[in-house]
Design a protein around this motif. Structure first.
Motif: not given
Length: 429
Positions: A157-161, A420-429
Motif C-alpha cells: 500500500d506504499s502508493f495510491a493507485d 474475492l474483493k480487491r482490498p482497499e489501500n489502508r493509507f489512501f482513499p
C-alpha cells in the motif's frame, strides 16, 4: 493444484515424466493444460533446504532439485493469460521487503494473477542455510509471521493507485503526496519503506495459508483468503472449516472471504476397479526407505530407530510441524497401525484421495462442497502428464455438466476467479 504429486512413487509410475518438477518445457505443458481446464491457479511449493530425512530416503526423492518459485512463475506468466500463480515464501527465512517486492512484481508481470502462500517453514535444517544455528521455536515463528504479514501488506500500500501520473508535457512522473512511508518498527521487524514498486494490480496478491496447528488456524483466520487444508475425513474437514471460518467471523471478517481447499489426490479410471488398481500400483512404487523418510519428516524425529512391526512409540514435541506430527500420531492410533504400516501410508499419500470414475469423483466432490467441508480442492495428480490429462479431459467436463465448475474464466485476475474483493489501500482513499 500442485505441478507434481507429493506421492513419493509418482515419478516412478510407468509413462510419468520423472523430471516434471525441474523441466521448464514440462511445466509449461502442465500449466497450459490447467489453463485449458479453467483451473483457478497453479501452486508452486518451495523448500529452503533438502528434506530432513535419512540419506537412504533422500536419494529416492524427486524433491532434491526444484526451481525457485519466484523465478519460475514469472516465466510461466509469459506463456499463460488467465490462470493464477501461487508461490510459497517463508516468513522465517526471508526479509519482508524482499517478499513484498517480488510478489508485487509478479502481480504486475502477470496482470493480476499472483498469490502468496505464507508459511513459517517446518524443516529445521533450513536454519543452517540462513546463518542460524537452530530453528526458531514454533510459537516464535508464528509471531514473526503475523508481523511479517502486516509489513508486507503495508508495503504493497506504499502508493495510491493514482500515484503515477506520467505526464510527459509537465515532466511529472508521480505525485509524492500519494506515497506513504511505512516506517515500521516492531518486535521482529524494522522496515522503513516505501516499496519501490507500484501498488499491485490486485491491490494485494491473494494471501494463502497452509498451517493446521492452532497457531496456523489463528493466523489463517486473521489474514488468509485461501487456506490449503489437510485432506482427511469429511467430518474432520467440516470441523476445520467451521473452526477457521468461525474464528474469522469473530475478527469481523466475512467467513465467505476465506476459501478453504483440502488437498486431494485424484486417480481417474474408466471403472472404479481400474482406478483402484492404478492407485494400488502407485502405492507399490513407494520404497521402504522413502516411507520411513516421510514418517521421519511428519514426526520430526528419525523413525529408523523404531521397531517397524511394533506400535508407534510416544513421540516428543519438536520445533517441526505441529499439525503434521499430530496427523501422523492420530492416524496410527485411530487405525492401530504399526510403524511400517504408518510409514507406507505417509510415504504414499495418507490424505483425501478421490479414486474412481469421473462420475464417482464428481459425486464425492459434490458431497464435500454441499456438506461445507470445503470451498474447492487443491488437486494433486498421481503422476504427470497422464494423471493430469485424465482429470482435465474427463473429470472437469463432468463437473461443468453439473454446474459445479466454470465453463470459462469470467475475469482476468486471481481475485476474480475466487470471487474475492480487491482490498482497499489502508493509507489512501
Amino acid at each position: 493444484m500442485r505441478p507434481v504429486s507429493i506421492h513419493t512413487g509418482a515419478w516412478r509410475y510407468p509413462g510419468a515424466w520423472a523430471d516434471a518438477n525441474f523441466n521448464f518445457a514440462r511445466l509449461k505443458y502442465l500449466i497450459q493444460k490447467l489453463e485449458a481446464g479453467k483451473f483457478d491457479a497453479f501452486f508452486m511449493a518451495d523448500h529452503l533446504a533438502l528434506l530432513n530425512m535419512p540419506i537412504e530416503a533422500l536419494r529416492r526423492s524427486h524433491t532434491v532439485t526444484s526451481f525457485d518459485p519466484l523465478t519460475l512463475l514469472p516465466a510461466l506468466a509469459a506463456v499463460t493469460e488467465r490462470i493464477g500463480l501461487i508461490a510459497t515464501a517463508s516468513t522465517t527465512y526471508n526479509d519482508a521487503y524482499h517478499v513484498a517486492r517480488k510478489f508485487a512484481s509478479l502481480d504486475h508481470i502477470s496482470n493480476g494473477r499472483a498469490g502468496w502462500n505464507l508459511v513459517t517453514t517446518a524443516n529445521p535444517d533450513a536454519a543452517l542455510n540462513f546463518g542460524q544455528d537452530a530453528h526458531m521455536a514454533h510459537g516464535e515463528r508464528y509471531k514473526r509471521a503475523r508481523e511479517f504479514y502486516d509489513v508486507v501488506t503495508g508495503l504493497w500500500d506504499s502508493f495510491a493507485d493514482d500515484a503515477f501520473i506520467r505526464d510527459q508535457e509537465s515532466g511529472i512522473f508521480w505525485d509524492p503526496a500519494r506515497m506513504h512511508v511505512l516506517d515500521h518498527k516492531g518486535p521482529e521487524l524494522s522496515v522503513r519503506g516505501p516499496l519501490n514498486v507500484a501498488r499491485p494490480v490486485q491491490g494485494w496478491p491473494v494471501i494463502v495459508q497452509a498451517g493446521a496447528s492452532d497457531a496456523g488456524r489463528q493466523i489463517a483466520a486473521e489474514t488468509a483468503e485461501m487456506v490449503f487444508a489437510a485432506g482427511g475425513t469429511l467430518a474432520d474437514a467440516q470441523a476445520f472449516y467451521a473452526d477457521v471460518k468461525g474464528r474469522a467471523a469473530r475478527y469481523g471478517r466475512d467467513p465467505e472471504s476465506i476459501k478453504i481447499l483440502p488437498g486431494a489426490l485424484v486417480v481417474v479410471g474408466d471403472t472404479v476397479a481400474e482406478a483402484r488398481a492404478a492407485r494400488d500400483h502407485l502405492d507399490s512404487l513407494v520404497h521402504e526407505d522413502s516411507a520411513i523418510g516421510s514418517l521421519s519428516i511428519a514426526l520430526g524425529v528419525d523413525a529408523r530407530a523404531f521397531d517397524p512391526d511394533g506400535p508407534l512409540p510416544e513421540i516428543p514435541e519438536t520445533e517441526a510441524s505441529k499439525s503434521g506430527r499430530e496427523r501422523a500420531i492420530n492416524l496410527a492410533r485411530r487405525e492401530g497401525l504399526t510403524v511400517r504400516q504408518l510409514a507406507q501410508r505417509l510415504g504414499g499419500y495418507a490424505g483425501l484421495a478421490l479414486v474412481g470414475t469421473p462420475e464417482t469423483i464428481a459425486d464425492e466432490m459434490e458431497q464435500w462442497l454441499d456438506g461445507r467441508g470445503c470451498d474447492g480442492f487443491n488437486i494433486m495428480f498421481p503422476h504427470v502428464p497422464a494423471g493430469l490429462d485424465d482429470f482435465v479431459d474427463k473429470v472437469v467436463p463432468e463437473l461443468q455438466r453439473r454446474g459445479l465448475f466454470r465453463q470459462d474464466y469470467e475475469g482476468t485476475t486471481l481475485r476474480d476467479h475466487l470471487g474475492l474483493k480487491r482490498p482497499e489501500n489502508r493509507f489512501f482513499p
